[in-house]
Design an enzyme around this catalytic site. Structure first.
Site, PDB file in Angstrom:
ATOM      1  N   LYS A  14       0.787  -0.962  -0.163  1.00 38.08           N
ATOM      2  CA  LYS A  14      -0.175  -0.017  -0.169  1.00 38.08           C
ATOM      3  C   LYS A  14       0.862   1.215  -0.083  1.00 38.08           C
ATOM      4  CE  LYS A  14      -2.246  -1.024   3.910  1.00 38.08           C
ATOM      5  NZ  LYS A  14      -1.753  -2.448   4.334  1.00 38.08           N
ATOM      6  N   ARG A  89      -9.998   0.542   8.444  1.00 37.57           N
ATOM      7  CA  ARG A  89      -9.687  -0.608   8.939  1.00 37.57           C
ATOM      8  C   ARG A  89     -10.766  -1.417   9.643  1.00 37.57           C
ATOM      9  NH1 ARG A  89      -3.479   0.414   8.821  1.00 37.57           N
ATOM     10  NH2 ARG A  89      -2.370  -1.557   9.201  1.00 37.57           N
ATOM     11  N   ARG A 128      11.138  -6.411   5.015  1.00 33.54           N
ATOM     12  CA  ARG A 128      10.977  -4.896   5.241  1.00 33.54           C
ATOM     13  C   ARG A 128      11.532  -4.764   6.660  1.00 33.54           C
ATOM     14  NH1 ARG A 128       5.080  -2.441   4.976  1.00 33.54           N
ATOM     15  NH2 ARG A 128       4.804  -3.131   7.044  1.00 33.54           N
ATOM     16  N   ARG A 134      10.865  -0.899  11.990  1.00 33.44           N
ATOM     17  CA  ARG A 134       9.675  -0.940  12.562  1.00 33.44           C
ATOM     18  C   ARG A 134       9.666  -2.420  13.518  1.00 33.44           C
ATOM     19  NH1 ARG A 134       4.622  -0.093   8.318  1.00 33.44           N
ATOM     20  NH2 ARG A 134       3.695  -1.124  10.040  1.00 33.44           N
ATOM     21  N   ARG A 146      -1.065  -9.254  13.503  1.00 32.14           N
ATOM     22  CA  ARG A 146      -1.643  -8.333  12.640  1.00 32.14           C
ATOM     23  C   ARG A 146      -2.305  -8.788  11.583  1.00 32.14           C
ATOM     24  NH1 ARG A 146       3.811  -5.570  10.914  1.00 32.14           N
ATOM     25  NH2 ARG A 146       2.797  -4.201   9.845  1.00 32.14           N
TER      26      ARG A 146
HETATM   27  P1  AMP Z   1       0.440   0.377   9.069  1.00 32.77           P
HETATM   28  O1  AMP Z   1       1.563   1.205   8.858  1.00 32.77           O
HETATM   29  O2  AMP Z   1      -1.080   0.585   8.179  1.00 32.77           O
HETATM   30  O3  AMP Z   1       0.786  -1.102   8.830  1.00 32.77           O
HETATM   31  O4  AMP Z   1      -0.127   0.607  10.628  1.00 32.77           O
HETATM   32  C1  AMP Z   1       0.727  -0.073  11.454  1.00 32.77           C
HETATM   33  C2  AMP Z   1      -0.138  -0.034  12.857  1.00 32.77           C
HETATM   34  O5  AMP Z   1      -0.734   1.482  13.305  1.00 32.77           O
HETATM   35  C3  AMP Z   1      -1.294  -0.840  12.694  1.00 32.77           C
HETATM   36  O6  AMP Z   1      -0.833  -2.305  13.066  1.00 32.77           O
HETATM   37  C4  AMP Z   1      -2.136  -0.580  13.839  1.00 32.77           C
HETATM   38  O7  AMP Z   1      -1.855  -0.586  15.141  1.00 32.77           O
HETATM   39  C5  AMP Z   1      -2.243   1.083  13.601  1.00 32.77           C
HETATM   40  N1  AMP Z   1      -3.218   1.426  12.795  1.00 32.77           N
HETATM   41  C6  AMP Z   1      -2.770   2.069  11.566  1.00 32.77           C
HETATM   42  N2  AMP Z   1      -3.866   2.506  10.929  1.00 32.77           N
HETATM   43  C7  AMP Z   1      -5.151   1.989  11.759  1.00 32.77           C
HETATM   44  C8  AMP Z   1      -6.264   2.154  11.501  1.00 32.77           C
HETATM   45  N3  AMP Z   1      -6.713   2.644  10.524  1.00 32.77           N
HETATM   46  N4  AMP Z   1      -7.015   1.718  12.555  1.00 32.77           N
HETATM   47  C9  AMP Z   1      -6.581   1.394  13.752  1.00 32.77           C
HETATM   48  N5  AMP Z   1      -5.303   1.197  14.113  1.00 32.77           N
HETATM   49  C10 AMP Z   1      -4.300   1.451  12.881  1.00 32.77           C
END
Ligand code: AMP
Length: 190
Positions: A14, A89, A128, A134, A146
């Site tokens: 993404k 999400r 990654r 991360r 996740r």
């Molecule tokens: P990402 O960078 O999109 O993989 O997001 C990393 C982490 O941020 C996720 O595993 C969640 O803990 C939190 N997070 C990101 N976007 C959301 C969302 N829309 N709703 C809830 N938690 C989020």
């Protein structure tokens, strides 16, 4: 306005594809994960709260996430459109996003869902982790969580947009360029 949701499980690509699309279409990129990480780096209250969930591979609560997203959207003066990356999400987030855009006199144009199978996702996240720094990419147990959270809470969001005739599945396997072309084709067909 052109408002795109770039959807897909962790590691689907993404972030990478968002970079390509914002350049081509002049859109505002809103990645909730990136915004949370910036808050963690800046040691804000929001960052502290978000970190406690992110480090376990859990979702940050809807109310917190929705309020944060709303304020980011409202910050933009006269945007051409948005790419929502990692949001919505949950179904509650999808409903809130519809309401927010509706108040602005606009709506989601399309949900582009990158489809990648689980073993490939795990491989990509492992790679990654070597460069992203991360915490949530480095630990197989967190990755597992996740993906579990994605299947249980996030995957159903697909039905929400399918019901509106806005869901388009995109094969997420191939070179970055190939996948960008597939996304562009779907956007051109709106
Ligand atoms: P990402 O960078 O999109 O993989 O997001 C990393 C982490 O941020 C996720 O595993 C969640 O803990 C939190 N997070 C990101 N976007 C959301 C969302 N829309 N709703 C809830 N938690 C989020």
């Amino acid at each position: 306005m052109l408002n795109i949701i770039l959807f897909g499980p962790p590691g689907a690509g993404k972030g990478t594809q968002s970079e390509r699309l914002i350049e081509k279409y002049g859109l505002v990129h809103l990645s909730t994960g990136d915004i949370f990480r910036a808050n963690i780096k800046g040691e804000t209250e929001l960052g502290k709260l978000a970190k406690s969930y992110m480090d376990k591979g859990q979702l940050v609560p809807d109310e917190v996430t929705i309020n944060m997203l709303r304020s980011e959207v409202e910050k933009q003066a006269d945007p051409k459109g948005f790419i929502f990356d990692g949001f919505p999400r949950t179904n509650a987030q999808a409903k809130a996003l519809d309401e927010l855009l509706n108040d602005m006199g606009t709506e989601i144009s399309i949900m582009l869902a990158l489809e990648v199978e689980e073993n490939e996702l795990k491989e990509r996240l492992k790679k990654r982790a070597e460069v992203s720094g991360r915490v949530d990419d480095a630990d197989p147990a967190i990755i597992e969580n996740r993906i579990k959270v994605y299947d249980a809470e996030t995957a159903p969001v697909k039905d929400f947009y399918q019901g509106q005739g806005k869901y388009v599945g995109i094969d997420g396997i191939g070179s970055i360029d190939e996948i960008t072309s597939r996304l562009n084709e779907a956007i051109m067909a709106i």
